[in-house]
Design a protein around this motif. Structure first.
Motif, PDB file in Angstrom:
ATOM      1  N   LEU A  59      54.304  65.829  69.637  1.00  0.00           N
ATOM      2  CA  LEU A  59      53.206  66.003  68.672  1.00  0.00           C
ATOM      3  C   LEU A  59      53.326  65.049  67.493  1.00  0.00           C
ATOM      4  N   GLN A  60      54.503  64.411  67.356  1.00  0.00           N
ATOM      5  CA  GLN A  60      54.726  63.554  66.193  1.00  0.00           C
ATOM      6  C   GLN A  60      53.899  62.284  66.303  1.00  0.00           C
ATOM      7  N   THR A  61      53.115  62.012  65.238  1.00  0.00           N
ATOM      8  CA  THR A  61      52.311  60.781  65.251  1.00  0.00           C
ATOM      9  C   THR A  61      53.132  59.645  64.676  1.00  0.00           C
ATOM     10  N   THR A  63      55.031  57.353  65.945  1.00  0.00           N
ATOM     11  CA  THR A  63      56.401  57.073  66.377  1.00  0.00           C
ATOM     12  C   THR A  63      56.575  55.583  66.559  1.00  0.00           C
ATOM     13  N   THR A  78      52.163  53.998  73.635  1.00  0.00           N
ATOM     14  CA  THR A  78      51.787  55.007  72.639  1.00  0.00           C
ATOM     15  C   THR A  78      50.283  55.185  72.662  1.00  0.00           C
ATOM     16  N   ARG A  83      51.434  58.506  69.152  1.00  0.00           N
ATOM     17  CA  ARG A  83      52.346  59.433  69.801  1.00  0.00           C
ATOM     18  C   ARG A  83      52.902  58.799  71.074  1.00  0.00           C
ATOM     19  N   ASP A  84      54.128  59.221  71.457  1.00  0.00           N
ATOM     20  CA  ASP A  84      54.785  58.638  72.612  1.00  0.00           C
ATOM     21  C   ASP A  84      54.228  59.255  73.902  1.00  0.00           C
ATOM     22  N   ARG A  88      54.915  62.966  75.880  1.00  0.00           N
ATOM     23  CA  ARG A  88      53.812  63.906  76.084  1.00  0.00           C
ATOM     24  C   ARG A  88      53.632  64.247  77.565  1.00  0.00           C
TER      25      ARG A  88
END
Lengths: 296, 558
Positions: A59-61, A63, A78, A83-84, A88
């Motif tokens: 969920l981390q933007t 990255t 990405t 995000r990766d 995901r």
């Protein structure tokens, strides 16, 4: 009298082998089954340990730079929020499998109970089950699932219920057919003579014998269920962003195909395809595993 | 016999299985002359069918010809190409299979199926195929062939279906007919009709025939020469009557001995070494009080008068006394199975009383009888030992099932012990108890079925053709086992069969049924020696009579 024993055992019978040996045989007999079992094991591992294995929080933007093509740092690239994609795709395994496994489990249990009663007792149970199943089958199944989710609300549970309902008829029909051909088999009559009540005859003797063909149905259905869940998410029903889920990821990435960012769609799409492929392949192997006759 | 029509020379066939290569046929040689009828006799697993499949080259994929040759009228069948074989099959050599219903296409009219073969082998054109097919149906004595041309297989009886199969097989007037157990599963009277028909037609067309059967009596009655096979080898080959009168090999003698005939008793069937050890049977038994009285039993399927309704059992009354064996004999469809299902409380009655141990159990619904206190006293041994065992349960689980359900006072330890004890009673080796049915031989499965039936010490045991699916040597042992158990456990038997020779061995009294009614009932010996009705006489006459051998010849040679 004891001497009568000696004459009969003239046929040589191999000793009963362990499940492990049987599994090895099933796999060696058909290498494709071996591949399917390996892929299945991989999906299970990813579903269980996925979140701990991935390099980034799904969920981390930011990255890395947004919309970056696959590289050493971001294997699958990405997305538009940075995000990766790899993380995901891997983390999505759990949600997708959870939805399909629980949906198939519900439809298997309910469908086979309905089918068992219909096939065993016939009469009004058969008529009611038959009409109910016909009613469900009368709708285009995906549209029915859409309707159920739209009416009941966009939650994961509702996707599960909708998928379970549209798969119900297959189990009910199959269980009915398998039970009704065994209803008057010799061992069933013998079970009645042994003092088994009707319910015990049905669920203790007949139902276990219908499992081999049901296994094939289950594994095929798993593939459909995954596709169905992903399809619902794709059109915006069901799982909501930003949750990682293959269907949503394909939907989100679809906008970027034109501009050449293919990795947003391809990787979740491949994961989806591979999962469906695995479940379709594994059916025959599963049937061979649960069939004692194959375990010579 | 100058040049044989079919000459099999040192043929070997291997099957590739999971546990390595198995030699199914080991170096066999046999020949069939023109116009000759050869019988191949053997028990299951002897390779008799595989031999015929090799001749037709229809072995399944796992099987291959490992050596030797098959010559047919100058053609080497063992290495012929598939294309050439297609011309030979049906045209030159044709085959009749065991199950006529399975051999016919269920959704095609029978006449068309005959016509198909004729057209396939250019014996008829589309224009005259129908006419020729009707001629063929007439030749196999199907009444009203023009009308029957339009019938589907399900509309015909088993015997009629077999006639159609024969018509298909003989349509192109082949020179060799292979009949693989053509009458197994048919009634004795139908068997006689079908066999007589095959013999008449093959003689008329001057064909050679190979009859494959497990029934020595049948083979001897119809064949010129016999070949006895065991475990893929030819044990003995000789003229039918020579082989019957003076068998050279021990195995042949044992087979002959195990085949029940007119005046053998149950112990005579056993091989000598077992017979010596067997306990002697009490000579004359005095039957006790009646334990089962059936009065005016009726069974109506469907509503009376409605279409498809059928009165299966009409006003049936009989009694079985304690320690007595009653035989119930009749052809398929005579109502004997319906009767046994009603007595066994698996089927509701329409009318009548079934008094068992002083209680009328007819009013108890079949679906509720499982919980009735008399359930354990009334048990059954089924016809097909394979079908009657749950394929997912081990032998021990199957035997323990009635104990788990009905022997409430036993703890699990006692039940386990009882299973072992039962296995001992029926002569099932203890180490087989945790095997699944498919890992057991036919005889062993029959023992499991018997052990399960006697687990609760029943007073009355219904035996529904308990040996019909077994080889003769296994049948001999199982029949003896049943006879022993009866005396040791004091049970009464209701023995259902279509085979009078088998019924005679175990029963004190025999009841003959036809169309749901008893046509004759008498002491076993009286009924068989002096039948009073034509129907009983026709049943007796239909039993194949081998060239007079009896025990005299066989005893002389021992």
């Amino acid at each position: 009298m004891t001497s009568l024993t000696t004459t009969v055992s003239n046929t040589e019978i191999a000793p009963r082998s362990s499940l492990w040996r049987h599994l090895r045989h099933v796999v060696s007999e058909n290498p494709v089954t071996g591949v399917a079992f390996l892929l299945f094991a991989m999906f299970v591992v990813l579903a269980v340990f996925g979140p701990y294995l991935v390099p980034f929080d799904p969920l981390q933007t930011d990255t890395g730079p947004a919309l970056q093509s696959p590289s050493a740092a971001h294997w699958f690239g990405t997305d538009h929020l940075g995000r990766d994609v790899f993380s995901r795709v891997v983390v999505a395994t759990r949600l997708d499998l959870l939805i399909s496994v629980s949906a198939v489990a519900i439809s298997f249990v309910l469908g086979s109970v309905m089918g068992c009663f219909a096939g065993y007792f016939g009469g009004w149970t058969d008529r009611i089950t038959g009409r109910l199943v016909d009613t469900i089958m009368a709708f285009p199944l995906f549209v029915l699932a859409m309707g159920i989710v739209a009416a009941a609300g966009n939650t994961v549970e509702n996707i599960v219920y909708a998928t379970a309902i549209i798969n119900l008829p297959f189990y009910a029909r199959m269980a009915r057919a398998e039970v009704s051909i065994r209803r008057n088999a010799g061992y069933v009559q013998a079970a009645r003579l042994a003092g088994n009540s009707e319910l015990r005859v049905l669920f203790g003797h007949i139902f276990p014998n219908t499992l081999p063909p049901m296994m094939v149905q289950i594994s095929l259905n798993m593939g459909w269920a995954i596709l169905n869940a992903a399809g619902l998410s794709f059109i915006g029903l069901g799982v909501q962003p930003p949750a990682p889920e293959w269907g949503i990821m394909v939907a989100e990435g679809a906008n970027f195909i034109i501009s050449g960012e293919w990795w947003l769609v391809i990787f979740p799409g491949l994961a989806l395809m591979l999962a469906v492929f695995t479940f379709n392949l594994i059916g025959d192997g599963l049937r061979d595993l649960v069939d004692p006759q194959r375990r010579t | 016999m100058s040049v044989p029509l079919l000459d099999i020379n040192r043929l070997s066939i291997d099957f590739v299985t999971r546990n390595g290569t198995v030699r199914a046929i080991d170096d066999i040689s046999l020949a069939v002359g023109k116009g000759e009828t050869l019988g191949i006799v053997g028990e299951s697993g002897s390779g008799k069918s595989v031999t015929s499949y090799a001749v037709m080259r229809i072995l399944d994929r796992a099987g291959r010809i490992a050596g030797g040759s098959i010559q047919y009228g100058g053609v080497s069948l063992h290495k012929a190409k598939e294309r050439d074989l297609r011309d030979i099959r049906g045209r030159e050599i044709s085959m009749i299979f065991q199950n006529p219903r399975a051999a016919l296409n269920p959704i095609r009219r029978i006449g068309q199926q005959v016509a198909d073969v004729l057209i396939q082998h250019s014996q008829a054109t589309r224009a005259n195929a129908r006419e020729k097919a009707i001629d063929m149906l007439r030749a196999v004595k199907i009444r009203d062939p023009e009308k029957r041309y339009e019938a589907y297989p399900y509309e015909l009886s088993g015997g009629m279906c077999q006639r159609v199969v024969i018509a298909i097989a003989l349509a192109c007037k082949p020179r060799l007919l292979i009949a693989d157990e053509p009458t197994t599963g048919l009634d004795v009277t139908t068997q006689k009709a079908v066999m007589d028909l095959i013999m008449e037609l093959t003689r008329e067309f001057n064909m050679s025939t190979i009859l494959i059967t497990h029934d020595l009596g049948l083979a001897a009655a119809y064949c010129d020469r016999l070949v006895v096979m065991e475990k893929g080898k030819v044990i003995e080959a000789n003229g039918a009557s020579e082989l019957f009168h003076a068998p050279h090999e021990a195995y042949t003698r044992q087979l002959l001995q195990a085949t029940p005939h007119r005046d053998s008793n149950v112990r005579d069937l056993l091989p000598d070494e077992l017979r010596k050890e067997a306990i002697s049977l009490p000579a004359q038994r005095t039957p006790g009080n009646p334990i089962l009285s059936v009065r005016h039993l009726r069974k109506q399927f469907g509503k009376p008068g409605a279409e498809g309704s059928h009165l299966a059992v009409k006003d049936l009354s009989f009694q079985i006394r304690e320690g007595e064996s009653l035989g119930l004999v009749g052809e398929s469809g005579c109502g004997k199975s319906t009767t046994s299902a009603m007595v066994m409380r698996l089927l509701d009655t329409s009318e009548g009383e079934i008094e068992f141990l002083g209680e009328d159990i007819a009013p108890v619904q079949a679906s509720k009888f499982a919980a009735h206190p008399l359930r354990g006293k009334l048990q059954m041994v089924f016809q097909d030992p394979t079908d009657s065992l749950n394929p997912r349960w081990t032998a021990a689980q199957s035997i323990a099932d009635p104990l788990n359900r009905l022997a409430r006072d036993m703890d699990s330890k006692a039940r386990e012990q009882r299973v072992v004890e039962l296995a001992g009673l029926v002569g099932l080796p203890i180490n087989l108890l945790n095997r699944f049915p498919h890992q057991l031989s036919g005889g062993q499965k029959a023992r499991v079925g018997i052990a399960r039936a006697i687990a609760l010490q029943p007073k009355l045991l219904i035996l529904d053709e308990p040996t019909a699916a077994l080889d003769v040597s296994v049948q001999a042992v199982v029949l003896n086992l049943l006879e022993d158990l009866k005396h040791r456990l004091g049970m009464s038997y209701l023995f259902i069969s279509h085979d009078l020779n088998v019924v005679r061995l175990l029963c004190d009294r025999i009841m003959v049924m036809q169309n749901g009614e008893v046509v004759e009932e008498d002491n076993a010996s009286e009924l068989l020696d002096n039948p009073k009705t034509d129907y009983t006489r026709s049943l007796l006459a239909a039993i194949p009579h081998p060239p007079e051998t009896g025990k005299s010849a066989e005893r002389a040679s021992v």
